[in-house]
Scaffold this motif. Sequence first.
Motif, PDB file in Angstrom:
ATOM      1  N   ASP A 137       0.862  -1.177   0.000  1.00  0.00           N
ATOM      2  CA  ASP A 137       0.000   0.000   0.000  1.00  0.00           C
ATOM      3  C   ASP A 137       0.900   1.230   0.000  1.00  0.00           C
ATOM      4  O   ASP A 137       1.687   1.419   0.923  1.00  0.00           O
ATOM      5  CB  ASP A 137      -0.881  -0.022   1.253  1.00  0.00           C
ATOM      6  CG  ASP A 137      -1.899   1.102   1.288  1.00  0.00           C
ATOM      7  OD1 ASP A 137      -1.726   2.092   0.548  1.00  0.00           O
ATOM      8  OD2 ASP A 137      -2.864   0.998   2.057  1.00  0.00           O
ATOM      9  N   TRP A 145      -3.631  -5.084   3.760  1.00  0.00           N
ATOM     10  CA  TRP A 145      -4.797  -4.441   3.146  1.00  0.00           C
ATOM     11  C   TRP A 145      -6.051  -4.770   3.940  1.00  0.00           C
ATOM     12  O   TRP A 145      -6.136  -5.813   4.571  1.00  0.00           O
ATOM     13  CB  TRP A 145      -4.977  -4.932   1.710  1.00  0.00           C
ATOM     14  CG  TRP A 145      -3.867  -4.545   0.812  1.00  0.00           C
ATOM     15  CD1 TRP A 145      -2.718  -5.255   0.565  1.00  0.00           C
ATOM     16  CD2 TRP A 145      -3.762  -3.359   0.045  1.00  0.00           C
ATOM     17  NE1 TRP A 145      -1.925  -4.580  -0.311  1.00  0.00           N
ATOM     18  CE2 TRP A 145      -2.544  -3.410  -0.654  1.00  0.00           C
ATOM     19  CE3 TRP A 145      -4.577  -2.238  -0.138  1.00  0.00           C
ATOM     20  CZ2 TRP A 145      -2.122  -2.398  -1.513  1.00  0.00           C
ATOM     21  CZ3 TRP A 145      -4.165  -1.239  -0.993  1.00  0.00           C
ATOM     22  CH2 TRP A 145      -2.949  -1.317  -1.668  1.00  0.00           C
ATOM     23  N   SER A 169      -7.738   0.141   1.176  1.00  0.00           N
ATOM     24  CA  SER A 169      -6.551   0.614   1.888  1.00  0.00           C
ATOM     25  C   SER A 169      -6.897   0.872   3.347  1.00  0.00           C
ATOM     26  O   SER A 169      -7.987   1.351   3.665  1.00  0.00           O
ATOM     27  CB  SER A 169      -6.037   1.910   1.248  1.00  0.00           C
ATOM     28  OG  SER A 169      -4.965   2.421   1.999  1.00  0.00           O
TER      29      SER A 169
END
Length: 184
Positions: A137, A145, A169
């Motif tokens: 991310d 995630w 996210s």
Amino acid sequence: MSSANRSLALRILARHDAAAALSRRQAPGKRKIRALAAGFTLVELILACSILLVLATVAIPLARVEIKRRKEADLRYDLREMRTAIDRFKDASDKNLIQVKAGTEGYPPDLETLVKGVQLTGAKSEHVRFLREIPKDPMTGNTDWGLRSVQDDTDATSWGGQDVFDVYSKATGTALDGTKYSDW
């Protein structure tokens, strides 16, 4: 050498000596003027520094926005790649190309399954992978995630663990367009 040529040569030398003497007398003064004109005055230096300061003040926020914009583009790309891999897994399970557990609705059990791959039905040695690796991310800097399963609510922040229906996210920030990263 004739006397006429000799007198002409003496006159030329005399003029040259007079010009050299005159230039020697003026040379120190010219050097001082050149030395003063060669440098910058304090006002010019202050003005130049002020202009550089204003330009730097404008450039730094623009650079920060550009970095954030690049990270957001990377986040959108990574989410699209993982969601596409999940969809391809689901399509393969709907076509009975791969075996899935009952109750998973044909979605992968976790993201690692997409990376490791699954065995094709009827082929003992053929594996199909849906994702090369779990991307990092760009906002948080890790591969952790947020996951949602089919059984979870659409706005749930905790994963039920049955399957992976969607990814998001875990970054808590707000994007340049005003939306939260976790809502993408």
